[in-house]
Design a protein around this motif. Sequence first.
Motif, PDB file in Angstrom:
ATOM      1  N   PHE A  42       0.816  -1.216   0.000  1.00 28.46           N
ATOM      2  CA  PHE A  42       0.000   0.000   0.000  1.00 28.46           C
ATOM      3  C   PHE A  42       0.854   1.274   0.000  1.00 28.46           C
ATOM      4  CE2 PHE A  42      -2.321   3.276   2.460  1.00 28.46           C
ATOM      5  CZ  PHE A  42      -3.354   3.500   1.562  1.00 28.46           C
ATOM      6  N   THR A  43       1.956   1.274   0.759  1.00 27.65           N
ATOM      7  CA  THR A  43       2.790   2.472   0.859  1.00 27.65           C
ATOM      8  C   THR A  43       3.971   2.450  -0.101  1.00 27.65           C
ATOM      9  OG1 THR A  43       4.117   1.506   2.644  1.00 27.65           O
ATOM     10  CG2 THR A  43       2.193   2.824   3.291  1.00 27.65           C
ATOM     11  N   GLY A  44       3.993   1.475  -1.010  1.00 28.16           N
ATOM     12  CA  GLY A  44       5.090   1.389  -1.969  1.00 28.16           C
ATOM     13  C   GLY A  44       5.960   0.181  -1.685  1.00 28.16           C
ATOM     14  N   GLY A  45       7.133   0.163  -2.282  1.00 24.94           N
ATOM     15  CA  GLY A  45       8.069  -0.940  -2.111  1.00 24.94           C
ATOM     16  C   GLY A  45       8.725  -1.279  -3.430  1.00 24.94           C
ATOM     17  N   VAL A  46       9.248  -2.506  -3.530  1.00 25.67           N
ATOM     18  CA  VAL A  46       9.929  -2.948  -4.750  1.00 25.67           C
ATOM     19  C   VAL A  46       9.438  -4.324  -5.165  1.00 25.67           C
ATOM     20  CG1 VAL A  46      12.042  -1.607  -4.415  1.00 25.67           C
ATOM     21  CG2 VAL A  46      11.868  -3.856  -3.400  1.00 25.67           C
ATOM     22  N   ALA A  47       9.523  -4.596  -6.452  1.00 23.82           N
ATOM     23  CA  ALA A  47       9.146  -5.903  -6.983  1.00 23.82           C
ATOM     24  C   ALA A  47       9.982  -6.194  -8.226  1.00 23.82           C
ATOM     25  CB  ALA A  47       7.659  -5.917  -7.346  1.00 23.82           C
ATOM     26  N   ALA A  48      10.222  -7.467  -8.460  1.00 25.98           N
ATOM     27  CA  ALA A  48      10.927  -7.913  -9.662  1.00 25.98           C
ATOM     28  C   ALA A  48      10.029  -8.890 -10.400  1.00 25.98           C
ATOM     29  CB  ALA A  48      12.246  -8.581  -9.297  1.00 25.98           C
ATOM     30  N   GLU A  49       9.918  -8.686 -11.711  1.00 24.25           N
ATOM     31  CA  GLU A  49       9.101  -9.560 -12.550  1.00 24.25           C
ATOM     32  C   GLU A  49       9.964 -10.078 -13.685  1.00 24.25           C
ATOM     33  OE1 GLU A  49       6.404  -6.479 -13.700  1.00 24.25           O
ATOM     34  OE2 GLU A  49       4.998  -6.941 -12.088  1.00 24.25           O
ATOM     35  N   ARG A  57      12.000  -6.993 -15.026  1.00 27.06           N
ATOM     36  CA  ARG A  57      11.516  -5.623 -14.808  1.00 27.06           C
ATOM     37  C   ARG A  57      11.536  -5.399 -13.296  1.00 27.06           C
ATOM     38  NH1 ARG A  57       6.979  -4.694 -17.914  1.00 27.06           N
ATOM     39  NH2 ARG A  57       6.048  -6.480 -16.901  1.00 27.06           N
ATOM     40  N   ILE A  58      12.198  -4.326 -12.883  1.00 23.45           N
ATOM     41  CA  ILE A  58      12.255  -3.942 -11.478  1.00 23.45           C
ATOM     42  C   ILE A  58      11.361  -2.717 -11.325  1.00 23.45           C
ATOM     43  CG2 ILE A  58      13.737  -3.249  -9.557  1.00 23.45           C
ATOM     44  CD1 ILE A  58      14.447  -6.030 -10.774  1.00 23.45           C
ATOM     45  N   PHE A  91      24.651  -7.363 -13.768  1.00 23.49           N
ATOM     46  CA  PHE A  91      23.479  -6.991 -14.560  1.00 23.49           C
ATOM     47  C   PHE A  91      23.766  -5.707 -15.311  1.00 23.49           C
ATOM     48  CE2 PHE A  91      22.816  -4.847 -10.516  1.00 23.49           C
ATOM     49  CZ  PHE A  91      22.331  -3.598 -10.844  1.00 23.49           C
ATOM     50  N   VAL A  92      23.090  -5.554 -16.437  1.00 21.62           N
ATOM     51  CA  VAL A  92      23.139  -4.301 -17.197  1.00 21.62           C
ATOM     52  C   VAL A  92      21.721  -3.736 -17.236  1.00 21.62           C
ATOM     53  CG1 VAL A  92      25.154  -4.846 -18.619  1.00 21.62           C
ATOM     54  CG2 VAL A  92      22.884  -5.494 -19.405  1.00 21.62           C
ATOM     55  N   ILE A  93      21.653  -2.428 -17.206  1.00 18.79           N
ATOM     56  CA  ILE A  93      20.359  -1.761 -17.299  1.00 18.79           C
ATOM     57  C   ILE A  93      20.034  -1.578 -18.771  1.00 18.79           C
ATOM     58  CG2 ILE A  93      19.080   0.354 -16.794  1.00 18.79           C
ATOM     59  CD1 ILE A  93      20.783   0.589 -14.219  1.00 18.79           C
ATOM     60  N   ILE A 141      16.369  -4.943 -16.620  1.00 17.96           N
ATOM     61  CA  ILE A 141      17.770  -5.382 -16.530  1.00 17.96           C
ATOM     62  C   ILE A 141      17.952  -6.714 -17.251  1.00 17.96           C
ATOM     63  CG2 ILE A 141      18.148  -4.224 -14.310  1.00 17.96           C
ATOM     64  CD1 ILE A 141      18.059  -7.117 -13.041  1.00 17.96           C
ATOM     65  N   ARG A 142      19.189  -6.958 -17.657  1.00 16.70           N
ATOM     66  CA  ARG A 142      19.585  -8.264 -18.181  1.00 16.70           C
ATOM     67  C   ARG A 142      20.656  -8.783 -17.233  1.00 16.70           C
ATOM     68  NH1 ARG A 142      19.886  -7.606 -23.425  1.00 16.70           N
ATOM     69  NH2 ARG A 142      17.885  -8.625 -23.629  1.00 16.70           N
ATOM     70  N   VAL A 143      20.462 -10.006 -16.737  1.00 23.72           N
ATOM     71  CA  VAL A 143      21.435 -10.585 -15.814  1.00 23.72           C
ATOM     72  C   VAL A 143      22.504 -11.326 -16.600  1.00 23.72           C
ATOM     73  CG1 VAL A 143      19.780 -10.709 -13.908  1.00 23.72           C
ATOM     74  CG2 VAL A 143      20.050 -12.679 -15.415  1.00 23.72           C
ATOM     75  N   LEU A 144      23.725 -11.283 -16.075  1.00 21.90           N
ATOM     76  CA  LEU A 144      24.884 -11.882 -16.743  1.00 21.90           C
ATOM     77  C   LEU A 144      25.681 -12.717 -15.753  1.00 21.90           C
ATOM     78  CD1 LEU A 144      26.161  -8.545 -18.327  1.00 21.90           C
ATOM     79  CD2 LEU A 144      24.798 -10.284 -19.502  1.00 21.90           C
TER      80      LEU A 144
END
Length: 172
Positions: A42-49, A57-58, A91-93, A141-144
């Motif tokens: 509800f107050t925000g945060g972070v997620a990775a998909e 996608r972060i 990782f690269v952005i 991002i792309r993970v390496l």
Amino acid sequence: MVANKSKRLGGNQMRTLGTIACVITLGLLLMGCGTKYQEMGFTGGVAAEQITKDTYRIVARGNGNTRSTTIQDYALLKAAETTKDAGATHFVIISAADATTAATVVVPGTSTTTFSGNTAYTTRSAGYVDNIIKPGQDVHIRVLKLAAGQQMPGAYSADEIIQFIGPRVKRD
């Protein structure tokens, strides 16, 4: 003749004021602190998909008391943690977008006049305008998986991001 005098508040008026005070206090508690590093809520945060086998996608969002640099740190830290969870080292952005939102809250003032015989009692409350800016960041991002000592231009070391950004973020 109508006079403007003060009057003691009755039971119903005291309950109404108490309810208003509780609502304001709850609002201040929810809005009084910046968003912590947490799962999206509800107050925000972070997620990775996950988008593809090596692309993610972060999403990072803050409330009106969170600095934009804090949200940027959250996005980088989540990217580093996601990289490690995927068994990668760097990782690269690929892309980044500002997802900040702004809103204006207008609370009108009120004025209530009651009459008792020849006397008028007026209660007033001032209105206010509040501008709320909620910072946000969307990063792809792309993970390496790089060998020890191997360098790639524009690649971030997940371990270094965790080492340097990790200690300065607020967690639950």
